[in-house]
Design an enzyme around this catalytic site. Sequence first.
Site, PDB file in Angstrom:
ATOM      1  N   THR A   1       0.821  -1.207   0.000  1.00 31.80           N
ATOM      2  CA  THR A   1       0.000   0.000   0.000  1.00 31.80           C
ATOM      3  C   THR A   1       0.855   1.257   0.000  1.00 31.80           C
ATOM      4  O   THR A   1       0.474   2.271  -0.589  1.00 31.80           O
ATOM      5  CB  THR A   1      -0.936   0.007   1.226  1.00 31.80           C
TER       6      THR A   1
ATOM      7  N   SER B   1       1.284  -7.422  -0.769  1.00 31.71           N
ATOM      8  CA  SER B   1       1.937  -8.386   0.130  1.00 31.71           C
ATOM      9  C   SER B   1       1.100  -9.639   0.354  1.00 31.71           C
ATOM     10  O   SER B   1       1.625 -10.656   0.816  1.00 31.71           O
ATOM     11  CB  SER B   1       2.282  -7.733   1.478  1.00 31.71           C
TER      12      SER B   1
ATOM     13  N   THR C   1       1.202  -4.202   4.301  1.00 31.28           N
ATOM     14  CA  THR C   1       0.899  -4.485   5.709  1.00 31.28           C
ATOM     15  C   THR C   1       0.213  -5.834   5.943  1.00 31.28           C
ATOM     16  O   THR C   1       0.217  -6.340   7.061  1.00 31.28           O
ATOM     17  CB  THR C   1      -0.003  -3.379   6.296  1.00 31.28           C
ATOM     18  N   ASP C   2      -0.374  -6.431   4.896  1.00 32.50           N
ATOM     19  CA  ASP C   2      -1.126  -7.669   5.105  1.00 32.50           C
ATOM     20  C   ASP C   2      -0.260  -8.798   5.659  1.00 32.50           C
ATOM     21  O   ASP C   2      -0.723  -9.592   6.483  1.00 32.50           O
ATOM     22  CB  ASP C   2      -1.789  -8.125   3.802  1.00 32.50           C
TER      23      ASP C   2
END
Length: 348
Positions: free
Chosen positions: A31, A77, A110-111
Amino acid sequence: MKRFFFSILVFLFIAVSDAKPTVEILATGGTIAGVAASQTSTTYVAGSLSAQQLINSVNGLESIANIKYTQVYNKDSGNITTSDWMKLYAEVNKAAQDQSIDAIVITHGTDTLEETAYFLNLVAKTEKPIVLVGSMRASTSMSADGPLNLYNAVAVAISPQTHNRGVLVVMNEKIFGARNVTKTHTTNVDTFQSPNSGPLGDVVMGDVSYYSTPNRASTTDTPFKISNDTALPNVAIIYEYVGVDTKILASILKDKTLKGIVIAGVGDGNIPSYEHDFLVKARKAGIVVVRSSRTGSGIVSYDYNNLDTTYGLIAGDNLRPEKARILLMLSLLQTNDIKQIQQNFYKY
């Protein structure tokens, strides 16, 4: 005379540049490099900006450090594989061995950021600071959080206080240890937390403050050694819920490449009694089974309900299922001995 003054200016510029630490930014997408159709859109394409574009978006970054960068890959990710980890590991190794580089910052979606951070925390053999950073808003969003997060990540990486703290995550002005940090909210910028321990410190506009140090061994103090082409063992995660269909569990055991299972148990890593046959067959097949918990925090007690001594299982301590999987994969590269692997869960 003009040439003399010009030479002096060049000398001073070089001297100032040499005085600053050098940071290698390894860009992987996410992101933080995402682009949306409008400033208020919640949908965007992750991994759209290049490493150079991302760095250029952060005013003042090169005033605190000399910046080098490598575009490792550029993806969402959620699409990262263990093969991607090996590619990133190779780049971390290269930067670690480069004497001109003082610290490493990794931009990441961030996932799965917490998983990559913990993986590197266990396998990166360097004392140079490694900091992972991302954002919850795309680069084109109103009040995008990426630029300040990246600035703060670089500030943390070059801080003398950061040495010997293992791999770190910097998000929303907080500094976290890789082992305990987790994403707790789908969209909130304050999503990253460490429920069992809290943050290690804060970083406000580049001003770094620490309050604690991780107490588990990491990086150079772990026994996990891999190469750039290591194939990690196949380890699955099973999530417990009311009325698990045991036929589905039985089908999992048909995969002959399966070496380990992490069970996200209910409560204290509890497993329904009607899964008895599944556990017996899994252990007879040589599959190592770790009990974790779906609760999100707390320690899984050893031998709760006599599960560990009855079936030969491993208590996952306070690691979340996705991180318990990483430690189990790396442990299985060395041994199948459940006593030794149990000790790994207490040490790392």
